[in-house]
Design a protein around this motif. Structure first.
Motif, PDB file in Angstrom:
ATOM      1  N   ASP A   1      -9.055  -0.850  12.794  1.00 28.27           N
ATOM      2  CA  ASP A   1      -8.527  -0.295  11.447  1.00 28.27           C
ATOM      3  C   ASP A   1      -7.093  -0.971  11.115  1.00 28.27           C
ATOM      4  O   ASP A   1      -7.037  -1.364   9.583  1.00 28.27           O
ATOM      5  CB  ASP A   1      -7.982   1.238  11.878  1.00 28.27           C
ATOM      6  CG  ASP A   1      -7.173   1.789  10.682  1.00 28.27           C
ATOM      7  OD1 ASP A   1      -7.746   2.160   9.437  1.00 28.27           O
ATOM      8  OD2 ASP A   1      -5.916   2.111  10.730  1.00 28.27           O
ATOM      9  N   VAL A   2      -6.330  -1.316  12.011  1.00 29.09           N
ATOM     10  CA  VAL A   2      -5.458  -2.157  11.557  1.00 29.09           C
ATOM     11  C   VAL A   2      -5.563  -3.582  10.999  1.00 29.09           C
ATOM     12  O   VAL A   2      -4.913  -4.057   9.728  1.00 29.09           O
ATOM     13  CB  VAL A   2      -4.114  -2.250  12.790  1.00 29.09           C
ATOM     14  CG1 VAL A   2      -2.901  -3.352  12.341  1.00 29.09           C
ATOM     15  CG2 VAL A   2      -3.754  -0.809  13.001  1.00 29.09           C
TER      16      VAL A   2
ATOM     17  N   ALA B   1       1.736  -5.601  11.525  1.00 30.94           N
ATOM     18  CA  ALA B   1       0.240  -5.403  11.946  1.00 30.94           C
ATOM     19  C   ALA B   1      -0.235  -5.916  13.079  1.00 30.94           C
ATOM     20  O   ALA B   1      -0.774  -5.654  13.780  1.00 30.94           O
ATOM     21  CB  ALA B   1      -0.525  -5.678  10.550  1.00 30.94           C
TER      22      ALA B   1
ATOM     23  N   ARG C   1       2.457  -7.902   7.283  1.00 33.11           N
ATOM     24  CA  ARG C   1       1.550  -8.503   8.418  1.00 33.11           C
ATOM     25  C   ARG C   1       2.067  -8.581  10.057  1.00 33.11           C
ATOM     26  O   ARG C   1       1.379  -8.824  10.640  1.00 33.11           O
ATOM     27  CB  ARG C   1       1.074  -9.777   7.507  1.00 33.11           C
ATOM     28  CG  ARG C   1      -0.015  -9.700   6.416  1.00 33.11           C
ATOM     29  CD  ARG C   1      -0.400 -11.135   5.973  1.00 33.11           C
ATOM     30  NE  ARG C   1      -1.391 -10.842   5.027  1.00 33.11           N
ATOM     31  CZ  ARG C   1      -1.247 -10.880   3.866  1.00 33.11           C
ATOM     32  NH1 ARG C   1      -0.177 -11.060   3.395  1.00 33.11           N
ATOM     33  NH2 ARG C   1      -2.561 -11.037   2.990  1.00 33.11           N
TER      34      ARG C   1
ATOM     35  N   GLU D   1       3.433   1.521   1.510  1.00 33.83           N
ATOM     36  CA  GLU D   1       4.346   1.857   2.771  1.00 33.83           C
ATOM     37  C   GLU D   1       5.358   0.834   2.864  1.00 33.83           C
ATOM     38  O   GLU D   1       5.273  -0.436   2.411  1.00 33.83           O
ATOM     39  CB  GLU D   1       3.351   1.880   3.932  1.00 33.83           C
ATOM     40  CG  GLU D   1       2.431   2.975   4.212  1.00 33.83           C
ATOM     41  CD  GLU D   1       1.311   2.828   5.213  1.00 33.83           C
ATOM     42  OE1 GLU D   1       1.385   3.739   5.939  1.00 33.83           O
ATOM     43  OE2 GLU D   1       1.035   1.676   5.749  1.00 33.83           O
TER      44      GLU D   1
ATOM     45  N   THR E   1     -12.151  -8.743  14.695  1.00 36.35           N
ATOM     46  CA  THR E   1     -12.326  -9.434  13.216  1.00 36.35           C
ATOM     47  C   THR E   1     -12.315 -10.737  13.038  1.00 36.35           C
ATOM     48  O   THR E   1     -11.708 -11.657  13.948  1.00 36.35           O
ATOM     49  CB  THR E   1     -11.211  -8.738  12.359  1.00 36.35           C
ATOM     50  OG1 THR E   1     -10.059  -8.959  12.918  1.00 36.35           O
ATOM     51  CG2 THR E   1     -11.370  -7.078  12.304  1.00 36.35           C
TER      52      THR E   1
ATOM     53  N   ARG F   1       7.357   0.010  10.560  1.00 36.10           N
ATOM     54  CA  ARG F   1       6.889   0.852   9.222  1.00 36.10           C
ATOM     55  C   ARG F   1       7.880   2.029   9.487  1.00 36.10           C
ATOM     56  O   ARG F   1       7.683   2.788  10.155  1.00 36.10           O
ATOM     57  CB  ARG F   1       5.191   0.830   9.491  1.00 36.10           C
ATOM     58  CG  ARG F   1       4.733   1.627   8.275  1.00 36.10           C
ATOM     59  CD  ARG F   1       3.160   1.834   8.464  1.00 36.10           C
ATOM     60  NE  ARG F   1       2.949   2.970   9.630  1.00 36.10           N
ATOM     61  CZ  ARG F   1       1.443   3.176   9.853  1.00 36.10           C
ATOM     62  NH1 ARG F   1       0.822   2.645   9.262  1.00 36.10           N
ATOM     63  NH2 ARG F   1       1.524   3.905  10.803  1.00 36.10           N
TER      64      ARG F   1
ATOM     65  N   GLY G   1       0.944  -1.358   0.040  1.00 36.72           N
ATOM     66  CA  GLY G   1       0.013  -0.022   0.158  1.00 36.72           C
ATOM     67  C   GLY G   1       0.829   1.318   0.130  1.00 36.72           C
ATOM     68  O   GLY G   1       0.393   2.279   0.672  1.00 36.72           O
TER      69      GLY G   1
ATOM     70  N   LEU H   1      -8.350  -4.649   9.596  1.00 42.89           N
ATOM     71  CA  LEU H   1      -9.142  -4.616   8.361  1.00 42.89           C
ATOM     72  C   LEU H   1      -8.172  -4.541   7.299  1.00 42.89           C
ATOM     73  O   LEU H   1      -8.124  -4.852   6.146  1.00 42.89           O
ATOM     74  CB  LEU H   1     -10.491  -3.686   8.290  1.00 42.89           C
ATOM     75  CG  LEU H   1     -11.418  -4.277   9.411  1.00 42.89           C
ATOM     76  CD1 LEU H   1     -12.465  -3.318   9.533  1.00 42.89           C
ATOM     77  CD2 LEU H   1     -12.160  -5.512   8.807  1.00 42.89           C
ATOM     78  N   ARG H   2      -7.347  -3.199   7.424  1.00 43.00           N
ATOM     79  CA  ARG H   2      -6.508  -2.880   6.353  1.00 43.00           C
ATOM     80  C   ARG H   2      -5.375  -4.144   5.941  1.00 43.00           C
ATOM     81  O   ARG H   2      -4.979  -4.089   4.810  1.00 43.00           O
ATOM     82  CB  ARG H   2      -5.514  -1.586   6.676  1.00 43.00           C
ATOM     83  CG  ARG H   2      -6.479  -0.183   6.680  1.00 43.00           C
ATOM     84  CD  ARG H   2      -5.353   0.773   6.895  1.00 43.00           C
ATOM     85  NE  ARG H   2      -4.942   1.031   8.083  1.00 43.00           N
ATOM     86  CZ  ARG H   2      -3.437   1.012   8.257  1.00 43.00           C
ATOM     87  NH1 ARG H   2      -2.797   0.590   7.027  1.00 43.00           N
ATOM     88  NH2 ARG H   2      -3.175   1.379   9.656  1.00 43.00           N
ATOM     89  N   HIS H   3      -4.872  -5.022   6.771  1.00 43.01           N
ATOM     90  CA  HIS H   3      -3.906  -5.854   6.756  1.00 43.01           C
ATOM     91  C   HIS H   3      -4.432  -7.095   6.706  1.00 43.01           C
ATOM     92  O   HIS H   3      -3.926  -8.205   6.321  1.00 43.01           O
ATOM     93  CB  HIS H   3      -2.873  -5.868   7.722  1.00 43.01           C
ATOM     94  CG  HIS H   3      -1.990  -4.709   7.653  1.00 43.01           C
ATOM     95  ND1 HIS H   3      -1.060  -4.588   6.873  1.00 43.01           N
ATOM     96  CD2 HIS H   3      -1.937  -3.168   8.208  1.00 43.01           C
ATOM     97  CE1 HIS H   3      -0.289  -3.498   6.895  1.00 43.01           C
ATOM     98  NE2 HIS H   3      -0.946  -2.480   7.830  1.00 43.01           N
TER      99      HIS H   3
ATOM    100  N   GLN I   1      -9.067   1.582  16.384  1.00 43.71           N
ATOM    101  CA  GLN I   1      -7.433   1.547  16.022  1.00 43.71           C
ATOM    102  C   GLN I   1      -6.971   0.030  15.759  1.00 43.71           C
ATOM    103  O   GLN I   1      -6.593  -0.313  14.817  1.00 43.71           O
ATOM    104  CB  GLN I   1      -6.493   1.903  17.275  1.00 43.71           C
ATOM    105  CG  GLN I   1      -6.920   3.569  17.427  1.00 43.71           C
ATOM    106  CD  GLN I   1      -5.858   4.007  18.446  1.00 43.71           C
ATOM    107  OE1 GLN I   1      -4.628   3.786  18.173  1.00 43.71           O
ATOM    108  NE2 GLN I   1      -6.393   4.605  19.562  1.00 43.71           N
TER     109      GLN I   1
END
Length: 665
Positions: free
Chosen positions: A592-593, A566, A563, A299, A604, A526, A297, A595-597, A589
């Protein structure tokens, strides 16, 4: 109904039996049917059949596991394939508790039905569960993967038709460990049932570590055979090896160019113990540092490993507090290992040291009112006390740890708490809060005991206790493992470790623990950009530092590092939640991490639905929980699920029958 298996022999290894032996066994089991009714049922040794109290044989659900590991440098990508086979005449749901490594980043799910392959999607936990349950109720094949603990997941597969096989594949990533000059990778294949105190704890997490989702239309669950496991590993170490082996299983190793292919020598084994793979580089080529990178993405991410030198220092006088778990889950080989480990530690006490011994189950007991000098008479008394220990009762660890941390060591002494346990606890968060807040200047060194210890708790306890951990799986390993641990206690390599990154970086773990002899620093970050140098600094007898280039030719690309970052970020946020942080602030928070990864977390889950209609509307859906194998070396009667007297009587009857058959032959 729950059932009790009477053999651990893998189904693949079924051997033909003489007709009279089969008839004799069947007759004996028929005679024992009344006992089976009291305990819920008996299983035949080799088939997916259950014998119930009324003497009927009924078909059951079976599940077998195939694991494939792909290792590149310091990163492993692992797939766990579960094949569910329904031998019953009813449509069924299969459910299973899936133990995984404590640092696994779970981010893939596939559902295969015949030639159709359906990829799972990451969703908020409640939404994923609702999707799964709606699909199950509508007769669609579906699968769900959720997290119960950071190292314990649940899988569910709905609408497996009579005579059908349905396969799911769960994928995860984990870092390879490097310690004492050896790389290693492990996978727990079973679990020791967790003990939860009666008091209310862990409000931020699930109360029941074995809670599983169930289809809305599911009926009462029947038992099923524990799964078997087949495993292969492809290792690309990136440097020449001196050896590659498994201390837990017999394996076959074949070199294919620069790749080593590892398989289980037996082909298929019971899933009753943790699998570990070790590979040791040629000494002259052993790494001192390594960098692996990933870009996702837009990054950049980096995984950095550094092995600091062991800076020799004279050992400090120690105040050693031995805390020994004697709860019921330790019954069998685990108790023998704990006794040997504690005895080894006592035997290595030096003149001038101080010590005490604490044992715990439902209650706890101190050998001496307080730590005493390590004089011969006191040490002999302690060794006799340890040799007399027996396993029984619940795992009330918190009061024993609190007693071990109370007070302070005399000036000039360093208190070192060695905890020997299988960590079969369900109140991990409560215990970790105690370690973080009440240990004072003490250092905690967990010794994981048995074939299926709770790796998540052991790792976090060592991290928060600023100590180191070791695993003891066999009595024959005790001397080497304890000698290695006690040598580390004497020789910390670095303390107050800091990592300075170029530019803006978000790195984990944020608080780096002390490093002991032979241990490597592993940090994932990161980054704003992949250039410049990383500087690692710490204190030994004198300040020490080293620089690692990020843009050098030695930097290797490794998909999956993002991953791992994350997963580490989520771990940090969950630590803040455990410390009493605001869930309303931290939950978004974590979401967000995750779902994005695409990662499974406490908020989740992964869900996959085959939209092809499967179960006819008039057919009901039953639900089967696949039992985890009893950990190797432990006793089934220690689980507390059935009366021990019935189990003992059953064992005696079967033993008598085997003796009579042997004499006849």
């Amino acid at each position: 109904m729950p059932s009790h298996r009477i053999t651990r022999k893998p189904r693949m290894f079924r051997r033909p039996a003489r007709a009279y032996l089969q008839a004799w066994l069947a007759g004996l089991l028929m005679l024992l049917a009344p006992l089976a009714g009291a305990t819920g049922g008996l299983e035949t040794p080799d088939h997916g059949l259950l014998l119930h109290g009324d003497g009927r044989w009924i078909a059951s659900l079976a599940m077998d596991t195939t694991v494939h590991m792909r290792v590149h440098g310091l990163l492993a990508e692992v797939s766990v394939r579960q094949t569910y086979r329904n031998d019953a005449s009813q449509w069924r749901e299969g459910r299973y508790l899936l133990p995984l490594p404590e640092n696994a980043a779970v981010g893939g799910l596939s559902l295969r039905v015949g030639e159709r392959l359906i990829e799972g999607e990451i969703r908020e936990k409640e939404q994923a569960r609702a999707t799964y349950e709606a699909a199950a109720a509508a007769g669609l094949r579906a699968s769900l993967v959720g997290q119960n603990r950071p190292n314990l997941f649940s899988t569910a597969v709905a609408n497996i038709g009579p005579g059908e096989e349905v396969e799911i594949e769960v994928r995860y990533w984990q870092p390879v460990r490097y310690r004492d000059g050896v790389f290693s990778l492990h996978l727990p294949l079973s679990l020791t049932p967790r003990y939860l105190p009666d008091r209310e704890t862990d409000q931020a997490g699930p109360r029941d570590p074995e809670r599983l989702p169930m289809a809305a239309a599911a009926q009462a669950a029947h038992g099923a055979l524990p799964p078997t496991v087949a495993l292969t590993a492809e290792v690309e170490p990136g440097l020449p090896l001196q050896s590659i082996c498994s201390p837990t299983h017999a394996v076959t190793v074949a070199a294919e160019g620069y790749t080593y292919r590892v398989t289980l020598a037996a082909g298929v084994v019971p899933g009753d113990r943790e699998f570990e793979l070790r590979w040791e580089p040629v000494p002259s080529r052993a790494p001192r540092s390594a960098v692996f990178t990933d870009r996702v993405g837009g990054e950049d991410y980096a995984l950095v490993m550094l092995v600091p030198p062991t800076l020799e220092t004279p050992p400090l006088p120690r105040e050693l507090i031995l805390v020994v778990d004697t709860s019921g889950s330790m019954t069998g080989a685990s108790m023998a290992q704990a006794i040997e480990a504690a005895d080894r530690a006592l035997a290595r006490l030096r003149p001038g040291d101080r010590f005490n011994v604490i044992r715990f189950d439902d209650s706890f007991e101190l050998l001496f009112p307080g730590p005493v000098p390590a004089e011969p008479a006191a040490v002999a008394r302690a060794r006799a006390f340890v040799r007399s220990l027996r396993a029984d009762g619940g795992t009330e660890m918190l009061p024993a740890l609190r007693a071990a941390f109370q007070g302070a060591a005399p000036t000039g002494y360093l208190r070192q708490v060695v905890l020997a346990t299988d960590a079969a606890v369900g109140n991990e968060d409560e215990l970790l809060r105690l370690i973080e807040n009440e240990r004072g200047e003490a250092r905690l060194f967990p010794v994981g005991i048995g074939s299926a210890p709770n790796g998540h708790f052991l790792r976090k306890a060592a991290e928060l206790g600023r100590g180191s951990q070791v695993l003891v799986r066999d009595v024959n390993e005790v001397a080497e493992a304890m000698d290695g641990l006690l040598a580390k206690l004497d020789h910390p390599a670095l303390r107050d470790v800091h990592v300075d990154w170029p530019g803006v970086a978000e790195a984990y773990p944020r608080r780096i623990p002390d490093l002991y002899r032979g241990e490597a620093l592993q940090v994932v970050a990161r980054l704003e950009r992949l250039q410049g140098v990383v500087t690692v600094r710490g204190l030994g007898p004198q300040p020490w530092s080293r620089q690692i280039p990020l843009g050098a030719e030695s930097v290797a690309p490794a998909p999956g590092v993002a991953r791992l970052w994350a997963r580490a970020r989520i771990d940090e946020l969950e630590d803040r939640l455990r410390r009493g942080g605001d869930e309303g602030e931290l939950r978004p928070q974590i979401l967000d991490v995750a779902l994005r990864h695409g990662l499974v977390s406490r908020y989740t889950s992964l869900v996959a639905v085959d939209r092809t209609p499967a179960r006819p509307g008039g057919e009901s859906l039953g639900s089967t929980r696949i039992a985890n194998a009893t950990p190797d070396g432990s006793l089934a009667l220690a689980q507390g699920s059935t009366g021990w007297s019935r189990e003992l009587l059953l064992a005696l009857l079967l033993g008598l029958g085997a003796l009579l058959l042997h004499r006849r032959n």
